[in-house]
Design a protein around this motif. Structure first.
Motif, PDB file in Angstrom:
ATOM      1  N   UNK A  54     -69.407 102.533   6.712  1.00  0.00           N
ATOM      2  CA  UNK A  54     -70.522 101.614   7.440  1.00  0.00           C
ATOM      3  C   UNK A  54     -70.454 102.071   8.986  1.00  0.00           C
ATOM      4  N   UNK A  55     -71.598 102.429   9.479  1.00  0.00           N
ATOM      5  CA  UNK A  55     -71.756 102.691  10.932  1.00  0.00           C
ATOM      6  C   UNK A  55     -71.226 101.716  11.851  1.00  0.00           C
ATOM      7  N   UNK A  56     -71.613 100.418  11.648  1.00  0.00           N
ATOM      8  CA  UNK A  56     -71.148  99.255  12.201  1.00  0.00           C
ATOM      9  C   UNK A  56     -69.623  99.170  12.336  1.00  0.00           C
ATOM     10  N   UNK A  57     -69.094  99.138  11.226  1.00  0.00           N
ATOM     11  CA  UNK A  57     -67.638  99.083  10.945  1.00  0.00           C
ATOM     12  C   UNK A  57     -66.816 100.193  11.779  1.00  0.00           C
ATOM     13  N   UNK A  58     -67.360 101.346  11.562  1.00  0.00           N
ATOM     14  CA  UNK A  58     -66.884 102.670  12.006  1.00  0.00           C
ATOM     15  C   UNK A  58     -66.660 102.569  13.342  1.00  0.00           C
ATOM     16  N   UNK A  59     -67.830 102.079  14.098  1.00  0.00           N
ATOM     17  CA  UNK A  59     -67.976 102.025  15.498  1.00  0.00           C
ATOM     18  C   UNK A  59     -67.022 101.008  16.010  1.00  0.00           C
ATOM     19  N   UNK A  60     -66.880  99.630  15.385  1.00  0.00           N
ATOM     20  CA  UNK A  60     -65.979  98.731  15.874  1.00  0.00           C
ATOM     21  C   UNK A  60     -64.554  99.171  15.942  1.00  0.00           C
ATOM     22  N   UNK A  61     -64.194  99.920  14.858  1.00  0.00           N
ATOM     23  CA  UNK A  61     -62.784 100.316  14.793  1.00  0.00           C
ATOM     24  C   UNK A  61     -62.335 101.185  15.821  1.00  0.00           C
ATOM     25  N   UNK A  62     -63.402 102.068  16.184  1.00  0.00           N
ATOM     26  CA  UNK A  62     -63.140 103.056  17.060  1.00  0.00           C
ATOM     27  C   UNK A  62     -63.079 102.783  18.384  1.00  0.00           C
ATOM     28  N   UNK A  63     -63.917 101.380  18.763  1.00  0.00           N
ATOM     29  CA  UNK A  63     -63.917 100.907  19.809  1.00  0.00           C
ATOM     30  C   UNK A  63     -62.347 100.024  20.025  1.00  0.00           C
ATOM     31  N   UNK A  64     -61.910  99.372  18.949  1.00  0.00           N
ATOM     32  CA  UNK A  64     -60.716  98.849  19.137  1.00  0.00           C
ATOM     33  C   UNK A  64     -59.518  99.856  19.203  1.00  0.00           C
ATOM     34  N   UNK A  65     -59.698 100.947  18.593  1.00  0.00           N
ATOM     35  CA  UNK A  65     -58.576 101.970  18.877  1.00  0.00           C
ATOM     36  C   UNK A  65     -58.750 102.589  20.203  1.00  0.00           C
ATOM     37  N   UNK A  66     -59.634 102.736  20.815  1.00  0.00           N
ATOM     38  CA  UNK A  66     -59.948 103.130  22.191  1.00  0.00           C
ATOM     39  C   UNK A  66     -59.327 102.112  23.081  1.00  0.00           C
ATOM     40  N   UNK A  67     -59.437 100.919  22.759  1.00  0.00           N
ATOM     41  CA  UNK A  67     -59.207  99.927  23.803  1.00  0.00           C
ATOM     42  C   UNK A  67     -57.483 100.053  23.997  1.00  0.00           C
ATOM     43  N   UNK A 115     -52.250 100.152  12.747  1.00  0.00           N
ATOM     44  CA  UNK A 115     -51.670 101.453  12.869  1.00  0.00           C
ATOM     45  C   UNK A 115     -52.329 102.359  11.519  1.00  0.00           C
ATOM     46  N   UNK A 116     -52.864 101.698  10.479  1.00  0.00           N
ATOM     47  CA  UNK A 116     -53.371 102.413   9.516  1.00  0.00           C
ATOM     48  C   UNK A 116     -54.691 102.938   9.876  1.00  0.00           C
ATOM     49  N   UNK A 117     -55.463 102.208  10.636  1.00  0.00           N
ATOM     50  CA  UNK A 117     -56.702 102.488  11.149  1.00  0.00           C
ATOM     51  C   UNK A 117     -56.539 103.497  12.154  1.00  0.00           C
ATOM     52  N   UNK A 118     -55.440 103.458  13.058  1.00  0.00           N
ATOM     53  CA  UNK A 118     -55.016 104.513  14.109  1.00  0.00           C
ATOM     54  C   UNK A 118     -54.778 106.006  13.452  1.00  0.00           C
ATOM     55  N   UNK A 119     -54.344 106.023  12.282  1.00  0.00           N
ATOM     56  CA  UNK A 119     -53.845 107.261  11.473  1.00  0.00           C
ATOM     57  C   UNK A 119     -54.995 107.593  10.836  1.00  0.00           C
TER      58      UNK A 119
END
Length: 131
Positions: A54-67, A115-119
């Motif tokens: 999902x675009x929104x969820x993907x964008x949010x997890x990318x944002x959190x990973x970048x943070x 860590x799973x999301x980051x991987x």
């Protein structure tokens, strides 16, 4: 041979020049071993991948990973171009899929990529094919 194995029989015949029932059964046994080796239940993996679809969820997890650390919902809302309720729902889905952690401090909720999301994101980045 059954209809389901007719194509397999044709493949084996084409590759080796001949095929008998034993050849098909041997190949089916090998394929079943592959399936067993993979394991039967990967529901958590499918949930994680579906959630990232999902675009929104993907964008949010990318944002959190970048943070590279926690972000409060009040920090996520202004930079994601959807409603507050959509952000809240997306964060809940990400948490349920094991892709973010959440912590409540008073009235504030903080989220962080797991860590799973980051991987998963790193695997996507490494295999994107734009090299």
């Amino acid at each position: 041979m059954s209809e389901k194995t007719a194509r397999l029989e044709r493949l084996i015949t084409e590759e080796s020049g001949e095929c008998c029932r034993a050849d098909v059964e041997d190949r089916l046994d090998t394929l079943r071993e592959y399936r067993t080796a993979v394991g039967a239940d990967h529901a958590a993996d499918r949930d994680a991948l579906r959630t990232l679809g999902n675009d929104t969820r993907y964008e949010i997890v990318r944002l959190l990973a970048a943070a590279d650390g926690e972000l409060c919902v009040c920090e996520i809302d202004p930079v994601v171009d959807v409603s507050d309720s959509a952000v809240s729902h997306a964060l809940s889905d990400l948490h349920d899929a094991g892709l973010v952690t959440r912590r409540k401090s008073g009235t504030w909720r903080y989220y962080e990529a797991t860590d799973r999301a980051e991987a998963l994101l790193a695997a996507l980045d490494e295999t994107r094919g734009d090299r």
